[in-house]
Design a protein around this motif. Sequence first.
Motif, PDB file in Angstrom:
ATOM      1  N   ALA A   1      12.491 -31.096 -29.123  1.00  0.00           N
ATOM      2  CA  ALA A   1      12.792 -30.199 -27.999  1.00  0.00           C
ATOM      3  C   ALA A   1      13.212 -28.829 -28.525  1.00  0.00           C
ATOM      4  N   ALA A   2      13.995 -28.798 -29.586  1.00  0.00           N
ATOM      5  CA  ALA A   2      14.424 -27.521 -30.159  1.00  0.00           C
ATOM      6  C   ALA A   2      13.236 -26.748 -30.718  1.00  0.00           C
ATOM      7  N   ILE A   3      12.338 -27.419 -31.399  1.00  0.00           N
ATOM      8  CA  ILE A   3      11.142 -26.761 -31.949  1.00  0.00           C
ATOM      9  C   ILE A   3      10.275 -26.229 -30.814  1.00  0.00           C
ATOM     10  N   THR A   4      10.101 -27.010 -29.756  1.00  0.00           N
ATOM     11  CA  THR A   4       9.315 -26.577 -28.600  1.00  0.00           C
ATOM     12  C   THR A   4       9.947 -25.350 -27.962  1.00  0.00           C
ATOM     13  N   TRP A   5      11.267 -25.349 -27.814  1.00  0.00           N
ATOM     14  CA  TRP A   5      11.974 -24.209 -27.230  1.00  0.00           C
ATOM     15  C   TRP A   5      11.770 -22.955 -28.065  1.00  0.00           C
ATOM     16  N   VAL A   6      11.840 -23.084 -29.408  1.00  0.00           N
ATOM     17  CA  VAL A   6      11.647 -21.932 -30.288  1.00  0.00           C
ATOM     18  C   VAL A   6      10.231 -21.375 -30.141  1.00  0.00           C
ATOM     19  N   VAL A   7       9.237 -22.238 -30.085  1.00  0.00           N
ATOM     20  CA  VAL A   7       7.847 -21.797 -29.944  1.00  0.00           C
ATOM     21  C   VAL A   7       7.657 -21.064 -28.611  1.00  0.00           C
ATOM     22  N   VAL A   8       8.207 -21.603 -27.547  1.00  0.00           N
ATOM     23  CA  VAL A   8       8.088 -20.971 -26.231  1.00  0.00           C
ATOM     24  C   VAL A   8       8.770 -19.610 -26.235  1.00  0.00           C
ATOM     25  N   GLU A   9       9.949 -19.497 -26.829  1.00  0.00           N
ATOM     26  CA  GLU A   9      10.664 -18.214 -26.892  1.00  0.00           C
ATOM     27  C   GLU A   9       9.873 -17.177 -27.685  1.00  0.00           C
ATOM     28  N   ILE A  10       9.280 -17.590 -28.789  1.00  0.00           N
ATOM     29  CA  ILE A  10       8.484 -16.658 -29.596  1.00  0.00           C
ATOM     30  C   ILE A  10       7.288 -16.157 -28.796  1.00  0.00           C
ATOM     31  N   ARG A  11       6.622 -17.043 -28.083  1.00  0.00           N
ATOM     32  CA  ARG A  11       5.467 -16.629 -27.276  1.00  0.00           C
ATOM     33  C   ARG A  11       5.887 -15.687 -26.155  1.00  0.00           C
ATOM     34  N   GLU A  12       6.998 -15.980 -25.502  1.00  0.00           N
ATOM     35  CA  GLU A  12       7.475 -15.105 -24.431  1.00  0.00           C
ATOM     36  C   GLU A  12       7.864 -13.738 -24.974  1.00  0.00           C
ATOM     37  N   TYR A  13       8.493 -13.704 -26.143  1.00  0.00           N
ATOM     38  CA  TYR A  13       8.877 -12.422 -26.750  1.00  0.00           C
ATOM     39  C   TYR A  13       7.634 -11.598 -27.077  1.00  0.00           C
ATOM     40  N   GLY A  14       6.615 -12.237 -27.615  1.00  0.00           N
ATOM     41  CA  GLY A  14       5.359 -11.533 -27.925  1.00  0.00           C
ATOM     42  C   GLY A  14       4.697 -10.991 -26.675  1.00  0.00           C
ATOM     43  N   ALA A  15       4.652 -11.799 -25.624  1.00  0.00           N
ATOM     44  CA  ALA A  15       4.040 -11.347 -24.370  1.00  0.00           C
ATOM     45  C   ALA A  15       4.848 -10.198 -23.776  1.00  0.00           C
ATOM     46  N   ARG A  16       6.170 -10.278 -23.842  1.00  0.00           N
ATOM     47  CA  ARG A  16       7.024  -9.226 -23.307  1.00  0.00           C
ATOM     48  C   ARG A  16       6.843  -7.924 -24.081  1.00  0.00           C
ATOM     49  N   SER A  17       6.735  -8.026 -25.420  1.00  0.00           N
ATOM     50  CA  SER A  17       6.579  -6.807 -26.214  1.00  0.00           C
ATOM     51  C   SER A  17       5.225  -6.152 -25.947  1.00  0.00           C
ATOM     52  N   ILE A  18       4.190  -6.943 -25.754  1.00  0.00           N
ATOM     53  CA  ILE A  18       2.876  -6.381 -25.427  1.00  0.00           C
ATOM     54  C   ILE A  18       2.918  -5.722 -24.050  1.00  0.00           C
ATOM     55  N   LYS A  19       3.554  -6.401 -23.092  1.00  0.00           N
ATOM     56  CA  LYS A  19       3.678  -5.835 -21.745  1.00  0.00           C
ATOM     57  C   LYS A  19       4.467  -4.528 -21.785  1.00  0.00           C
ATOM     58  N   ASP A  20       5.551  -4.498 -22.545  1.00  0.00           N
ATOM     59  CA  ASP A  20       6.352  -3.273 -22.667  1.00  0.00           C
ATOM     60  C   ASP A  20       5.549  -2.144 -23.304  1.00  0.00           C
ATOM     61  N   ALA A  21       4.741  -2.459 -24.299  1.00  0.00           N
ATOM     62  CA  ALA A  21       3.920  -1.427 -24.947  1.00  0.00           C
ATOM     63  C   ALA A  21       2.903  -0.854 -23.968  1.00  0.00           C
ATOM     64  N   ILE A  22       2.296  -1.705 -23.169  1.00  0.00           N
ATOM     65  CA  ILE A  22       1.322  -1.239 -22.179  1.00  0.00           C
ATOM     66  C   ILE A  22       2.009  -0.385 -21.117  1.00  0.00           C
ATOM     67  N   GLU A  23       3.179  -0.817 -20.665  1.00  0.00           N
ATOM     68  CA  GLU A  23       3.907  -0.028 -19.669  1.00  0.00           C
ATOM     69  C   GLU A  23       4.322   1.325 -20.237  1.00  0.00           C
ATOM     70  N   ARG A  24       4.725   1.349 -21.520  1.00  0.00           N
ATOM     71  CA  ARG A  24       5.104   2.605 -22.157  1.00  0.00           C
ATOM     72  C   ARG A  24       3.909   3.550 -22.216  1.00  0.00           C
ATOM     73  N   GLN A  25       2.733   3.016 -22.563  1.00  0.00           N
ATOM     74  CA  GLN A  25       1.521   3.842 -22.591  1.00  0.00           C
ATOM     75  C   GLN A  25       1.193   4.369 -21.199  1.00  0.00           C
ATOM     76  N   ASN A  26       1.329   3.523 -20.186  1.00  0.00           N
ATOM     77  CA  ASN A  26       1.061   3.963 -18.811  1.00  0.00           C
ATOM     78  C   ASN A  26       2.033   5.055 -18.384  1.00  0.00           C
ATOM     79  N   ASN A  27       3.308   4.891 -18.729  1.00  0.00           N
ATOM     80  CA  ASN A  27       4.305   5.900 -18.373  1.00  0.00           C
ATOM     81  C   ASN A  27       4.032   7.220 -19.092  1.00  0.00           C
ATOM     82  N   ASP A  28       3.643   7.140 -20.375  1.00  0.00           N
ATOM     83  CA  ASP A  28       3.314   8.360 -21.117  1.00  0.00           C
ATOM     84  C   ASP A  28       2.105   9.061 -20.500  1.00  0.00           C
ATOM     85  N   ALA A  29       1.092   8.279 -20.130  1.00  0.00           N
ATOM     86  CA  ALA A  29      -0.100   8.863 -19.508  1.00  0.00           C
ATOM     87  C   ALA A  29       0.251   9.484 -18.158  1.00  0.00           C
TER      88      ALA A  29
END
Length: 108
Positions: free
Chosen positions: A15-43
């Motif tokens: 369960a701990a390993i599964t939780w870590v994997v899920v958190e890493i995936r969510e962090y990656g998705a959030r960072s990509i979403k933030d980068a896209i939003e930053r580009q949109n705001n700059d544009a």
Amino acid sequence: MVGWPKILGDVLVLAAITWVVVEIREYGARSIKDAIERQNNDADSQSDADRSDYDRCLDGAACGTSAPANVAGLRRVVGTDLIGARGATPADQRKIDRTVVGICAAAV
């Protein structure tokens, strides 16, 4: 005899390993979403700045429908460089630039 504490411990580790994997995936998705939003705001900011520059240019140039008071005076300010220029060559572009500089300098 079944070692229930060992099975329970293994389940908790899984369960701990599964939780870590899920958190890493969510962090990656959030960072990509933030980068896209930053580009949109700059544009968006750049678009607003360009639109504002264009509006100021129109306001500063006093674009309107009134006729010039004196054609000879207008010709001295604007020049005759633009006649025949198509912008296809560097020489044509220089003619266009000279015309625009004259108009902007005189605040026509």
